[in-house]
Design a protein around this motif. Sequence first.
Motif, PDB file in Angstrom:
ATOM      1  N   GLY A   2      -5.439 -16.452  49.761  1.00 56.01           N
ATOM      2  CA  GLY A   2      -5.963 -16.930  51.021  1.00 56.01           C
ATOM      3  C   GLY A   2      -5.638 -18.379  51.295  1.00 56.01           C
ATOM      4  N   VAL A   3      -5.896 -18.752  52.556  1.00 56.54           N
ATOM      5  CA  VAL A   3      -5.717 -20.124  53.014  1.00 56.54           C
ATOM      6  C   VAL A   3      -6.912 -20.474  53.880  1.00 56.54           C
ATOM      7  CG1 VAL A   3      -4.287 -21.693  54.401  1.00 56.54           C
ATOM      8  CG2 VAL A   3      -3.187 -19.957  52.973  1.00 56.54           C
ATOM      9  N   GLU A   4      -7.575 -21.574  53.546  1.00 56.15           N
ATOM     10  CA  GLU A   4      -8.640 -22.118  54.385  1.00 56.15           C
ATOM     11  C   GLU A   4      -8.108 -23.405  54.995  1.00 56.15           C
ATOM     12  OE1 GLU A   4     -12.958 -24.345  54.236  1.00 56.15           O
ATOM     13  OE2 GLU A   4     -12.047 -23.688  52.371  1.00 56.15           O
ATOM     14  N   ILE A   5      -8.239 -23.508  56.313  1.00 54.93           N
ATOM     15  CA  ILE A   5      -7.771 -24.695  57.019  1.00 54.93           C
ATOM     16  C   ILE A   5      -8.962 -25.315  57.736  1.00 54.93           C
ATOM     17  CG2 ILE A   5      -6.169 -25.618  58.731  1.00 54.93           C
ATOM     18  CD1 ILE A   5      -4.500 -23.028  58.339  1.00 54.93           C
ATOM     19  N   ARG A   6      -9.155 -26.604  57.517  1.00 56.39           N
ATOM     20  CA  ARG A   6     -10.155 -27.356  58.271  1.00 56.39           C
ATOM     21  C   ARG A   6      -9.398 -28.281  59.204  1.00 56.39           C
ATOM     22  NH1 ARG A   6     -15.473 -27.955  55.577  1.00 56.39           N
ATOM     23  NH2 ARG A   6     -15.465 -26.418  53.898  1.00 56.39           N
ATOM     24  N   GLY A   7      -9.897 -28.380  60.439  1.00 58.98           N
ATOM     25  CA  GLY A   7      -9.168 -29.210  61.381  1.00 58.98           C
ATOM     26  C   GLY A   7      -9.824 -29.282  62.733  1.00 58.98           C
ATOM     27  N   ARG A   8      -8.976 -29.507  63.745  1.00 62.40           N
ATOM     28  CA  ARG A   8      -9.425 -29.768  65.107  1.00 62.40           C
ATOM     29  C   ARG A   8      -8.745 -28.810  66.093  1.00 62.40           C
ATOM     30  NH1 ARG A   8     -11.696 -33.885  67.747  1.00 62.40           N
ATOM     31  NH2 ARG A   8     -11.847 -35.069  65.830  1.00 62.40           N
ATOM     32  N   PHE A   9      -9.560 -28.257  66.982  1.00 59.66           N
ATOM     33  CA  PHE A   9      -9.078 -27.382  68.059  1.00 59.66           C
ATOM     34  C   PHE A   9      -8.804 -28.202  69.314  1.00 59.66           C
ATOM     35  CE2 PHE A   9     -11.881 -24.617  65.549  1.00 59.66           C
ATOM     36  CZ  PHE A   9     -11.090 -23.506  65.373  1.00 59.66           C
ATOM     37  N   ASP A  10      -7.729 -27.850  70.016  1.00 59.90           N
ATOM     38  CA  ASP A  10      -7.428 -28.431  71.327  1.00 59.90           C
ATOM     39  C   ASP A  10      -6.945 -27.311  72.237  1.00 59.90           C
ATOM     40  OD1 ASP A  10      -7.562 -31.428  70.854  1.00 59.90           O
ATOM     41  OD2 ASP A  10      -6.088 -30.854  69.325  1.00 59.90           O
ATOM     42  N   ALA A  11      -7.459 -27.279  73.464  1.00 56.86           N
ATOM     43  CA  ALA A  11      -6.935 -26.342  74.464  1.00 56.86           C
ATOM     44  C   ALA A  11      -5.588 -26.871  74.943  1.00 56.86           C
ATOM     45  CB  ALA A  11      -7.903 -26.207  75.624  1.00 56.86           C
ATOM     46  N   GLU A  19      -6.350 -30.573  59.105  1.00 57.84           N
ATOM     47  CA  GLU A  19      -6.674 -31.849  58.475  1.00 57.84           C
ATOM     48  C   GLU A  19      -6.770 -31.670  56.956  1.00 57.84           C
ATOM     49  OE1 GLU A  19     -10.159 -33.336  60.498  1.00 57.84           O
ATOM     50  OE2 GLU A  19      -9.043 -33.582  62.376  1.00 57.84           O
ATOM     51  N   LYS A  20      -7.118 -30.464  56.517  1.00 57.76           N
ATOM     52  CA  LYS A  20      -7.136 -30.133  55.087  1.00 57.76           C
ATOM     53  C   LYS A  20      -6.804 -28.653  54.936  1.00 57.76           C
ATOM     54  CE  LYS A  20      -9.806 -30.139  50.868  1.00 57.76           C
ATOM     55  NZ  LYS A  20     -11.096 -30.356  50.215  1.00 57.76           N
ATOM     56  N   VAL A  21      -5.913 -28.354  54.005  1.00 55.24           N
ATOM     57  CA  VAL A  21      -5.526 -26.969  53.718  1.00 55.24           C
ATOM     58  C   VAL A  21      -5.810 -26.692  52.245  1.00 55.24           C
ATOM     59  CG1 VAL A  21      -3.611 -25.324  53.617  1.00 55.24           C
ATOM     60  CG2 VAL A  21      -3.720 -26.992  55.493  1.00 55.24           C
ATOM     61  N   THR A  22      -6.534 -25.616  51.982  1.00 45.68           N
ATOM     62  CA  THR A  22      -6.818 -25.168  50.637  1.00 45.68           C
ATOM     63  C   THR A  22      -6.297 -23.745  50.500  1.00 45.68           C
ATOM     64  OG1 THR A  22      -8.839 -26.504  50.622  1.00 45.68           O
ATOM     65  CG2 THR A  22      -8.643 -24.811  48.921  1.00 45.68           C
ATOM     66  N   SER A  23      -5.595 -23.463  49.432  1.00 46.00           N
ATOM     67  CA  SER A  23      -5.036 -22.115  49.252  1.00 46.00           C
ATOM     68  C   SER A  23      -5.299 -21.622  47.845  1.00 46.00           C
ATOM     69  CB  SER A  23      -3.523 -22.131  49.518  1.00 46.00           C
ATOM     70  OG  SER A  23      -2.855 -22.895  48.538  1.00 46.00           O
ATOM     71  N   LEU A  29       2.282 -22.805  46.870  1.00 46.79           N
ATOM     72  CA  LEU A  29       3.237 -23.848  47.234  1.00 46.79           C
ATOM     73  C   LEU A  29       3.354 -23.871  48.758  1.00 46.79           C
ATOM     74  CD1 LEU A  29       5.952 -23.010  44.563  1.00 46.79           C
ATOM     75  CD2 LEU A  29       4.260 -24.870  44.487  1.00 46.79           C
ATOM     76  N   PRO A  30       3.800 -24.989  49.345  1.00 47.84           N
ATOM     77  CA  PRO A  30       3.921 -25.040  50.818  1.00 47.84           C
ATOM     78  C   PRO A  30       4.719 -23.886  51.415  1.00 47.84           C
ATOM     79  CG  PRO A  30       4.190 -27.226  49.905  1.00 47.84           C
ATOM     80  CD  PRO A  30       4.122 -26.272  48.728  1.00 47.84           C
ATOM     81  N   GLU A  31       5.807 -23.489  50.771  1.00 47.72           N
ATOM     82  CA  GLU A  31       6.602 -22.380  51.305  1.00 47.72           C
ATOM     83  C   GLU A  31       5.855 -21.051  51.183  1.00 47.72           C
ATOM     84  OE1 GLU A  31       8.292 -23.463  47.201  1.00 47.72           O
ATOM     85  OE2 GLU A  31       7.682 -24.570  48.977  1.00 47.72           O
ATOM     86  N   GLU A  32       4.991 -20.917  50.165  1.00 48.92           N
ATOM     87  CA  GLU A  32       4.170 -19.718  50.025  1.00 48.92           C
ATOM     88  C   GLU A  32       3.088 -19.682  51.116  1.00 48.92           C
ATOM     89  OE1 GLU A  32       4.271 -18.846  45.241  1.00 48.92           O
ATOM     90  OE2 GLU A  32       3.008 -20.501  45.962  1.00 48.92           O
ATOM     91  N   VAL A  33       2.513 -20.834  51.432  1.00 49.16           N
ATOM     92  CA  VAL A  33       1.531 -20.904  52.526  1.00 49.16           C
ATOM     93  C   VAL A  33       2.188 -20.494  53.831  1.00 49.16           C
ATOM     94  CG1 VAL A  33       0.102 -22.456  53.925  1.00 49.16           C
ATOM     95  CG2 VAL A  33       0.039 -22.619  51.430  1.00 49.16           C
ATOM     96  N   ASP A  34       3.379 -21.038  54.120  1.00 52.06           N
ATOM     97  CA  ASP A  34       4.090 -20.675  55.351  1.00 52.06           C
ATOM     98  C   ASP A  34       4.355 -19.173  55.419  1.00 52.06           C
ATOM     99  OD1 ASP A  34       4.202 -23.270  56.348  1.00 52.06           O
ATOM    100  OD2 ASP A  34       6.230 -23.646  55.609  1.00 52.06           O
TER     101      ASP A  34
END
Length: 150
Positions: free
Chosen positions: A86-95, A140-144, A13-18
């Motif tokens: 686990g949690v896999e996050i796909r997304g974008r890096f910014d400095a 951009e996408k979170v899989t847990s 659940l979102p609170e479990e991911v956090d």
Amino acid sequence: MKQQRRGRRIAMLPEEVDAFLNEERTCRVATSGQDGPHLSALWFVWDGTVLWLNSVVKSQRWTDIERNPLGAVLIDTGHEFNELRGVEIRGRFDAVGDVPRSGEPNPDLATPERLFARKYTGRDEMHFDGRHAWLRFTPEKVTSWDFRKM
């Protein structure tokens, strides 16, 4: 953000991911280089919206991200099969901020620096070594998964 489609029964659940992202200390960062994928381990903090990584700026990771800001981050734990989470996050890096980080006050970095210092040193102040800078990783996408739910 894209929703997880497969494995909903074992998804966190979102609170479990956090809670999981605030508890775990090491992530694996996947970037794409000229010669193919590059994988490295880093410490991180989660502010509830984005992942913050404090990275050496003279690294293959940093070079890859400058060339292609898309990547993935994996945070996982567990020893036995029925303990795996686990949690896999796909997304974008910014400095964010100065590169390398000098320690000059920056309101954009106040929260991640406080969270990072507390998580890894137990104090409120960051140490700046002139070699690291901040990467914000926007999901951009979170899989847990939490195999304890099976």
